[in-house]
Design a protein around this motif. Structure first.
Motif, PDB file in Angstrom:
ATOM      1  N   UNK A   1       0.840  -1.200   0.000  1.00  0.00           N
ATOM      2  CA  UNK A   1       0.000   0.000   0.000  1.00  0.00           C
ATOM      3  C   UNK A   1       0.878   1.254   0.000  1.00  0.00           C
ATOM      4  N   UNK A   2       1.854   1.284   0.896  1.00  0.00           N
ATOM      5  CA  UNK A   2       2.717   2.469   1.019  1.00  0.00           C
ATOM      6  C   UNK A   2       3.555   2.668  -0.251  1.00  0.00           C
ATOM      7  N   UNK A   3       4.104   1.574  -0.777  1.00  0.00           N
ATOM      8  CA  UNK A   3       4.881   1.676  -2.019  1.00  0.00           C
ATOM      9  C   UNK A   3       4.036   2.243  -3.155  1.00  0.00           C
TER      10      UNK A   3
ATOM     11  N   UNK B   1      -4.358  -7.772  -4.567  1.00  0.00           N
ATOM     12  CA  UNK B   1      -5.019  -7.130  -5.696  1.00  0.00           C
ATOM     13  C   UNK B   1      -5.978  -6.042  -5.217  1.00  0.00           C
ATOM     14  N   UNK B   2      -6.613  -6.290  -4.066  1.00  0.00           N
ATOM     15  CA  UNK B   2      -7.531  -5.275  -3.527  1.00  0.00           C
ATOM     16  C   UNK B   2      -6.771  -4.018  -3.107  1.00  0.00           C
ATOM     17  N   UNK B   3      -5.562  -4.208  -2.599  1.00  0.00           N
ATOM     18  CA  UNK B   3      -4.737  -3.037  -2.271  1.00  0.00           C
ATOM     19  C   UNK B   3      -4.405  -2.273  -3.553  1.00  0.00           C
TER      20      UNK B   3
ATOM     21  N   UNK C   1      -5.517   1.717  -4.370  1.00  0.00           N
ATOM     22  CA  UNK C   1      -4.626   2.846  -4.671  1.00  0.00           C
ATOM     23  C   UNK C   1      -4.876   3.351  -6.095  1.00  0.00           C
ATOM     24  N   UNK C   2      -5.219   2.446  -6.999  1.00  0.00           N
ATOM     25  CA  UNK C   2      -5.550   2.863  -8.357  1.00  0.00           C
ATOM     26  C   UNK C   2      -6.807   3.744  -8.358  1.00  0.00           C
ATOM     27  N   UNK C   3      -7.784   3.384  -7.533  1.00  0.00           N
ATOM     28  CA  UNK C   3      -8.985   4.214  -7.421  1.00  0.00           C
ATOM     29  C   UNK C   3      -8.636   5.577  -6.831  1.00  0.00           C
ATOM     30  N   UNK C   4      -7.778   5.577  -5.838  1.00  0.00           N
ATOM     31  CA  UNK C   4      -7.324   6.852  -5.256  1.00  0.00           C
ATOM     32  C   UNK C   4      -6.647   7.718  -6.323  1.00  0.00           C
TER      33      UNK C   4
END
Lengths: 437, 437
Positions: free
Chosen positions: B338-340, B407-409, B413-416
């Motif tokens: 997530x952070x990366x 994949x959910x992570x 982040x892609x949605x963000x």
């Protein structure tokens, strides 16, 4: 038929006590305006359930409600259900329903936590008020026969406060006489059960509250054995605070959450020490400083068990639809019948009716005493008749007008007669005590 | 890839952060030894649920368990279920299960009441012990960023006790540094959240407990945001007491009951003031004098919500079957990812990672800060991605290895990225705040 209360209900009776038959009871059931309420409960076939004063039976729709909460609210709504399903508002929403049943008025009751914990909150707040107004009052009075948990909670509070706070126990007679020997300018608070859980004795809320106030003390009423059982007018009698459970006469389900009521004029005077975030004025500001909410919400503490709370609402709804005067009338008729039948049919046995015979002093149960009470209750269980047993020697029978009929009372006393006449209780198996009775 | 912790997890990565693709994440999910655990939960289709740090999702079998409790135990067993269905023993039975998950040892934990109430019990007992040993110690320390309810409860207790008791708030840095400026011979008790609910910062239980004990104070750990999220060794670290909830990482259901753990050596030293009948040595003797039970049972108070408690057991059972080291390993891999991804894909936006980048200081969530955090979270909700928002400006994402995948992570982040790149958060509707976030 010598006492005035029995005469008072003779209008519903089909003859003198000495001629009561099962057919008479069937007739009374047929004429009972509350008979249809039984359909609101799902009782097992072949059981006569006379322990609704300890745990009310399963309410119709409770399984479906639990499904809905788990499947839709928890499962689909997830965290959003705190808003969308109204979880956050359940303590206040259910509180209004309880308040309607006990005459508390609007905005004065929340459903939350346990009775014992709510007593701690109420007693703590009451003692703070007294410390401000009358700092020398440091005695807490309660009935020696109050439900022990109430006594233990007060002992725990007094010990925590130290500084001369102490709990003194009084006999029931002292309460009914208006505290002639125990009221003094040392007494800060009186905590009273409205109905003695063991004997079924009912205390007069109005005159007792007045006596306590005249003595300069405050009062907290424990309604565990009266809420849902008889008409109560908390606000009208001038009571200060009240607590109670929802799983006995209110049929909320096993261990369903308790309630707390605080008279409107007192609500904002002090906050209580179990000051968790649910009692904060702005809980979602997440501020580091406590600021109590206005009104009864300041008696909340933390996050509540939503499943137990949601199912409890069904029991409250049944009572909200019921006429408590009608409930009380039938309750007294049932207990009159029970006592008459005991007098008549168990006369040859060492059975004593413990419950007061005067209507004004009787809750919604009949307790009788027999030297072999435990074994006798075990023999009743065997026949599917469920009451319970309390030391010493007391058999308790809860009479819950919404789902118990006159014929069931007849059958219960007839079973008792058979068990006593034929010493059917006198077996080793009936004398084995479990961990919990 | 500049910090050591990211390097440490490179073995699970398929390449350098700048080349992470969705396909890489799918591959990691396919190789995930915990993947099958997801079947233990019933999550709505189309939802990415990243709020299990606030309310765990529906457990498989929970609806059926509730049915059984209502239909068989309550409906048929009625009052007898306190014995026959083991209702009376649920707090101790579930307590053993929690204890296995947090390293508490046998006979040291009960599941009961709420976290806030259990903190009041624990803190009251701890202060009594200190009053005996070191009566001049009257300061309670806790983190300024502890969950506010803990602070409020301590403030309520200190106010009730009076006599110089006071609560002092400390910054997280003061805790991690071992209390260089606040520890003194005035400090009686330190109450610490194990993980900061807002930032996700994890505190080292072992070294912190040692620092507190060296200073002569006692410690209570709040495990609400760590129990079920990472390995804990309560007994091994020498902690004094702990409390926590079961409805976050332990998936007990909405508002399911909390737990309290007391180190074996301390259990019988003092009783706590919420001394209801469930904590009595012989509750069914109904004696008017309080006598505390031996052991952890003296931390009980009153009758518990059986429905909420029974369903909570399923969540505990899932964790009892899980390897907490494996859970922790995947949790860190998820938060590293997530952070990366935030570093790489949201680099053009005013986004700050609030959660510590060091594994040793990270719980099981990632919190990021954005000036329009509330509106951004609203835009995520619209896409079925559920995290939550905490003032000021913080978006929280709970990473729960039993049911969340790599994949959910990636998708989150892609949605963000899409929402920020295209200012999709910037609509009036996304800025409307409800009563509860």
């Amino acid at each position: 038929m010598t006492t005035s209360d029995r005469t008072a209900t003779a209008a519903n009776s089909t003859g003198s006590p000495t001629s009561i038959t099962r057919a008479d009871c069937e007739q009374r059931d047929a004429n009972d305006p509350l008979r249809a309420c039984r359909e609101e409960f799902l009782l097992p076939k072949g059981t006569i359930y006379l322990d609704g004063n300890s745990l009310g039976p399963r309410t119709k729709g409770s399984a479906e409600r639990a499904q809905e909460v788990i499947t839709d609210e928890w499962g689909t709504g997830l965290i959003g259900s705190w808003n969308t399903a109204g979880w956050w508002d359940l303590p206040a929403k259910l509180g209004e329903k309880v308040s309607g049943i006990v005459g508390g008025g609007a905005g004065s009751t929340v459903v939350t936590d346990t009775t014992s914990i709510n007593l701690f909150k109420a007693a703590s707040a009451a003692l703070k008020m007294q410390a401000e107004d009358s700092p020398d009052r440091r005695v807490l009075l309660t009935q020696r026969e109050n439900f022990p948990s109430d006594i233990y909670m007060l002992q725990g509070l007094a010990e925590q406060l130290g500084d001369g706070y102490e709990v003194r126990l009084v006999d029931d007679e002292e309460v009914t006489a208006g505290f002639p020997t125990t009221m003094s300018d040392e007494v800060a608070l009186v905590v009273l059960t409205h109905v003695n859980y063991r004997t079924g004795r009912l205390f007069d809320m109005g005159t007792t509250t007045s006596a306590i106030h005249s003595g300069g003390a405050m009062v907290i009423w424990d309604l565990c054995h009266s809420a849902g059982a008889l008409p109560i007018d908390l606000a009208g009698t001038g009571a200060d605070m009240a607590i109670g459970c929802t799983y006995k006469f209110l049929n909320g389900g096993p261990g369903s959450p308790a309630f707390i009521w605080v008279a409107e004029a007192l609500q904002n005077r002090f906050s209580q020490p179990l000051s968790g975030w649910w009692s904060h004025a702005q809980p979602f500001d997440m501020a580091p400083d406590y600021r109590p909410a206005e009104g009864i919400r300041r008696y909340l503490t933390g996050t509540q068990g939503i499943l137990s709370m949601s199912v409890a609402e069904l029991g409250l709804d049944i009572h909200s639809r019921s006429d408590m005067e009608q409930v009380r009338e039938k309750s007294l008729a049932l207990s009159d019948l029970f006592i008459d039948l005991v007098d008549e049919r168990l006369a040859d046995h060492p059975v004593e009716v413990v419950t007061p015979r005067e209507h004004a002093h009787r809750g919604s149960q009949v307790s009788i005493r027999h030297p072999e009470g435990f074994a006798v209750m075990s023999a009743l269980f065997e026949r599917g008749i469920i009451g319970d047993y309390r030391e010493p020697e007391v058999l308790r029978f809860g009479l819950t007008p919404l789902y118990i009929g006159f014929t069931e009372v007849w059958d219960t006393v007839e079973a008792l007669r058979d068990i006593l006449d034929n010493r059917l209780w006198d077996t080793p198996a009936h004398k084995v005590r479990g961990a919990v009775t």
